[in-house]
Scaffold this motif. Sequence first.
Motif, PDB file in Angstrom:
ATOM      1  N   ARG A 177      57.657  41.886  49.134  1.00  0.00           N
ATOM      2  CA  ARG A 177      56.432  41.474  48.422  1.00  0.00           C
ATOM      3  C   ARG A 177      56.792  40.829  47.075  1.00  0.00           C
ATOM      4  O   ARG A 177      56.153  39.868  46.645  1.00  0.00           O
ATOM      5  N   LEU A 178      57.830  41.394  46.430  1.00  0.00           N
ATOM      6  CA  LEU A 178      58.234  40.842  45.131  1.00  0.00           C
ATOM      7  C   LEU A 178      58.782  39.424  45.291  1.00  0.00           C
ATOM      8  O   LEU A 178      58.567  38.565  44.432  1.00  0.00           O
ATOM      9  N   ILE A 179      59.474  39.187  46.403  1.00  0.00           N
ATOM     10  CA  ILE A 179      59.976  37.830  46.660  1.00  0.00           C
ATOM     11  C   ILE A 179      58.782  36.888  46.871  1.00  0.00           C
ATOM     12  O   ILE A 179      58.744  35.774  46.341  1.00  0.00           O
ATOM     13  N   GLU A 180      57.773  37.382  47.589  1.00  0.00           N
ATOM     14  CA  GLU A 180      56.557  36.564  47.768  1.00  0.00           C
ATOM     15  C   GLU A 180      55.908  36.223  46.424  1.00  0.00           C
ATOM     16  O   GLU A 180      55.288  35.183  46.274  1.00  0.00           O
ATOM     17  N   HIS A 181      56.089  37.126  45.457  1.00  0.00           N
ATOM     18  CA  HIS A 181      55.489  36.898  44.141  1.00  0.00           C
ATOM     19  C   HIS A 181      56.435  36.186  43.174  1.00  0.00           C
ATOM     20  O   HIS A 181      56.189  36.152  41.974  1.00  0.00           O
ATOM     21  N   GLY A 182      57.552  35.699  43.673  1.00  0.00           N
ATOM     22  CA  GLY A 182      58.375  34.836  42.835  1.00  0.00           C
ATOM     23  C   GLY A 182      59.731  35.375  42.415  1.00  0.00           C
ATOM     24  O   GLY A 182      60.465  34.690  41.704  1.00  0.00           O
ATOM     25  N   ALA A 183      60.092  36.600  42.818  1.00  0.00           N
ATOM     26  CA  ALA A 183      61.435  37.098  42.488  1.00  0.00           C
ATOM     27  C   ALA A 183      62.461  36.282  43.266  1.00  0.00           C
ATOM     28  O   ALA A 183      62.239  35.938  44.428  1.00  0.00           O
ATOM     29  N   LYS A 184      63.577  35.954  42.613  1.00  0.00           N
ATOM     30  CA  LYS A 184      64.621  35.137  43.247  1.00  0.00           C
ATOM     31  C   LYS A 184      65.871  35.991  43.461  1.00  0.00           C
ATOM     32  O   LYS A 184      66.678  36.164  42.534  1.00  0.00           O
ATOM     33  N   PRO A 185      66.032  36.536  44.677  1.00  0.00           N
ATOM     34  CA  PRO A 185      67.139  37.470  44.936  1.00  0.00           C
ATOM     35  C   PRO A 185      68.513  36.903  44.597  1.00  0.00           C
ATOM     36  O   PRO A 185      69.356  37.600  44.041  1.00  0.00           O
ATOM     37  N   ASN A 186      68.765  35.628  44.929  1.00  0.00           N
ATOM     38  CA  ASN A 186      70.089  35.049  44.677  1.00  0.00           C
ATOM     39  C   ASN A 186      70.373  34.963  43.180  1.00  0.00           C
ATOM     40  O   ASN A 186      71.460  35.299  42.709  1.00  0.00           O
ATOM     41  N   ILE A 187      69.363  34.558  42.412  1.00  0.00           N
ATOM     42  CA  ILE A 187      69.575  34.393  40.966  1.00  0.00           C
ATOM     43  C   ILE A 187      69.768  35.761  40.306  1.00  0.00           C
ATOM     44  O   ILE A 187      70.658  35.949  39.477  1.00  0.00           O
TER      45      ILE A 187
END
Length: 320
Positions: A177-187
């Motif tokens: 859900r956090l990725i859907e809200h704009g978190a960038k796992p790679n960065i």
Amino acid sequence: MEVSLKRAAEILAKANNIIVTGHIYPDGDSLGSILALSEALASFNKKVQMYIDDDIPLVYHFLKGAENVQKPEGKVQADLLVVLDASDDERIGKVKSITDAPILNIDHHISNIKFADYWYLDTKAAATGEIIMALLNIMHAKITPDIAAALYTAIATDCGFFRYANTTANTMTQAARLIEHGAKPNIIAETLETKPLNTILALKEVLDSLEFYDDGKVATITLLPELIEATSTTEGFINYPRNIEGVEVAVMFKVVEEGSVRISMRSKEVDVSKIALQFGGGGHKRAAGCTMPGDIKAVKDQLLSAIHRHVNSGQMRFEQ
Ligand SMILES: [Mn+2]
């Protein structure tokens, strides 16, 4: 008083002037949780002040709002003190004494001593950030990209980027859900994994200090003050003894100053939070720590014999 997360949301809704804090030696979870909750509260027009009685490690400076975290000093007006990711009011240092406001504690440490006026404790949550995600949902808070980055950092760092035993389906669902809200796992991963050269050079020496006990079931590393001074961070060092085949308990001894040793423990099965508690510390079943007075040799003897009993008794094992 133990409260539900819904009740915690109500307590937050009633307060207007809120201090948010977390434990000393801030980590990704405590800091990410503080930043995320504070931004959400501010979006509801609350006056929010963030305090931590410690320096914020450089590696977390990329998180938006980290620059607004203050060190406690004097008295601060507030009608609620929110303590995140800390199991004990000793763990918040001087923040404890800047206000007399009632305390709301939100935490996931099994060693939590229930010190607060109101507490919500979920020891199954991989991170306090996972609880904050649920709380923001109840509050109908907007998850901005900055909140998403802070909570993703909180969750990912406390579960070893979704590799530790505390990682659940819910952990990953919240992260998704956090990725859907704009978190960038790679960065976020790259930022946290990049280490200054001084840290890698210190690691060379740390590995020289490797020692084994209990037929290789216990592995230790020891850092003396000069080495601690020379490196920007010691984060991640304990993973080296932890990852050695056959090692059950890994210990990092840090002689921060003469006569005081900070200890971090990681285990595969032994409940190290019980060992840490015995020496006035705390933590989780597989990751715990404490600080012990005395010279390094005496501290090592004491701690290793406590570990020896746990490793060999089989009694301190816990169910998956
Ligand atoms: Mn945590």
